[in-house]
Design an enzyme around this catalytic site. Structure first.
Site, short mmCIF file in Angstrom:
data_model
loop_
_atom_site.label_atom_id
_atom_site.label_comp_id
_atom_site.label_asym_id
_atom_site.label_seq_id
_atom_site.Cartn_x
_atom_site.Cartn_y
_atom_site.Cartn_z
N GLY A 113 89.73 17.79 -8.59
CA GLY A 113 88.29 18.09 -7.87
C GLY A 113 88.48 18.41 -6.42
N VAL B 234 88.80 14.79 -13.05
CA VAL B 234 90.29 14.57 -13.54
C VAL B 234 90.98 15.82 -13.97
CG1 VAL B 234 91.41 13.24 -15.61
CG2 VAL B 234 89.86 12.14 -13.85
N ASP B 235 91.99 16.01 -13.44
CA ASP B 235 92.78 17.12 -13.79
C ASP B 235 93.95 16.94 -14.99
OD1 ASP B 235 91.76 18.33 -11.95
OD2 ASP B 235 93.51 18.38 -10.33
N ASP C 119 93.15 23.15 -1.07
CA ASP C 119 92.42 22.08 -0.69
C ASP C 119 93.34 21.17 0.10
OD1 ASP C 119 90.66 22.37 -2.60
OD2 ASP C 119 91.59 21.50 -4.18
N GLY D 160 86.75 18.66 -4.03
CA GLY D 160 86.09 17.75 -2.81
C GLY D 160 86.98 16.62 -2.66
N ALA D 161 87.45 15.94 -3.94
CA ALA D 161 88.43 14.69 -3.78
C ALA D 161 89.60 15.12 -3.09
CB ALA D 161 88.44 14.20 -5.25
N SER E 201 102.79 20.93 -0.14
CA SER E 201 102.08 20.28 -1.34
C SER E 201 102.54 21.18 -2.73
CB SER E 201 100.46 20.41 -1.27
OG SER E 201 99.97 21.67 -1.38
O1 RIB Z 1 91.51 23.14 -6.25
C1 RIB Z 1 92.31 22.65 -7.32
C2 RIB Z 1 91.00 21.67 -7.88
O2 RIB Z 1 90.35 22.62 -8.47
C3 RIB Z 1 91.65 20.88 -9.23
O3 RIB Z 1 91.99 19.53 -8.69
C4 RIB Z 1 90.53 20.96 -10.07
O4 RIB Z 1 89.92 19.61 -10.35
C5 RIB Z 1 89.67 22.01 -9.62
O5 RIB Z 1 88.36 21.25 -9.09
#
Ligand code: RIB
Length: 309
Positions: free
Chosen positions: A42, A15-16, A255, A44-45, A285
């Protein structure tokens, strides 16, 4: 052309907690930040959600804590159409969290507390092996234990499944294990950590990636922000152009690149075409704040892609 590729992400969910500020407190000091956002993140997510938004069928293999964030993270996957049947709740551990600080130029600083992500072990990969064997591509990052990353790369190699490794957060790795990945996609700082040499410009990125290829890594794509992306393999180096925008928040752009690249490539695009498309998807993004919440739909991407000269 595979109309709907199946991507499995073995990786992190956080969770950011994003704070927008131009100043940072000194020890013992309290100051005000400008704005705050709570969102799902995250690496991966984020990559899973980007691949899903681009049209892939996506499954996530991950661990969350038995706290409010864990249940909400699973709910977020489900509402976004990401298969979360292999996202496990780990008792007695917090979910992964990431306090993030974004300055007025859109640059971010991220602190990750891995929590349950650190409990994703090779046994979890074995437990998901039926799912993994069906994947067109498996996507990995480094917010889970390295032993799990290496184990999954070996598993995929044995089963002939394409793998994409995002070596983030940057750290030195065992290159013999990394060489099992089909694609390794670092940004400049991650390339520095992996290659053990400075990467301050395109020439240094090319030298670093070529060095990694010489040491057995198969294909390296260095994401270079405003300089696009550099793809290096034993066949040579190729720089793909950026999509120029005025960024508001670059968090998660890497990501967005990786998730969309995985989808475009597995969907049948040529490598260079998939990279160019991912450059555009990642740039889009950065036009709004947050990580997953800044990722655009396939329709929005296609509209911008279609307008390019
Ligand atoms: O790459 C960005 C991500 O890095 C963020 O969402 C944070 O959770 C870290 O994993």
């Amino acid at each position: 052309m595979n109309a709907q590729p199946h991507i499995v992400v073995v990786g992190s969910a956080n969770v950011d907690l994003t704070t927008f500020t131009d100043q940072f407190p000194r020890p013992g000091e309290t100051i005000f930040g400008r704005e705050f956002h709570l969102g799902f993140g995250g690496k991966g997510a984020n990559q899973a959600v980007a691949a899903r938004l681009c049209g892939a069928r996506v499954s996530m293999v991950a661990r969350v804590g038995d706290d409010l964030f864990g249940a909400a993270t699973i709910q977020n996957f489900t509402s976004r159409g990401v298969d979360a049947s292999r996202v496990l709740i780990t008792p007695g551990v917090s979910s992964g969290v990431a306090p993030i600080f974004v300055d007025s130029s859109g640059q971010n600083r991220i602190l990750v507390v891995k929590g349950a992500n650190d409990r994703l072990l090779p046994g979890d990969v074995d437990a998901a092996s039926d799912l993994l064997r069906q994947a067109d591509s498996i996507v990995l990052q480094l917010e889970i234990p390295l032993e799990t990353v290496y184990y999954t790369l070996r598993f995929a190699l044995r089963h002939g499944i394409r793998t994409i490794l995002n070596p983030a957060p940057g750290q030195p790795l065992d290159l013999a294990e990394v060489a099992n990945a089909d694609y390794v996609i670092p940004n400049e700082t991650e390339a520095e950590a992996l290659g053990g040499m400075p990467v301050r410009n395109v020439d240094e990125a090319r030298a670093c990636a070529a060095g990694l290829v010489a040491r057995g890594v198969r294909r390296v794509i260095v994401t270079l922000g405003a300089n696009g992306a550099l793809c290096v393999s034993s066949e040579g180096a190729r720089q793909l152009p950026p999509h120029m925008v005025q960024p508001v928040d670059t968090t998660g752009a890497g990501d967005a690149f990786i998730g969309s690249f995985a989808c475009f490539l597995a969907g049948g695009c040529e490598e260079a075409d998939a990279i160019e498309r991912a450059n555009v998807y990642a740039a889009l993004s950065t036009l709004s704040v947050g990580t997953q919440m800044s990722f655009v739909s396939r329709e929005r991407f296609e509209a911008v892609w279609g307008e390019r000269p």
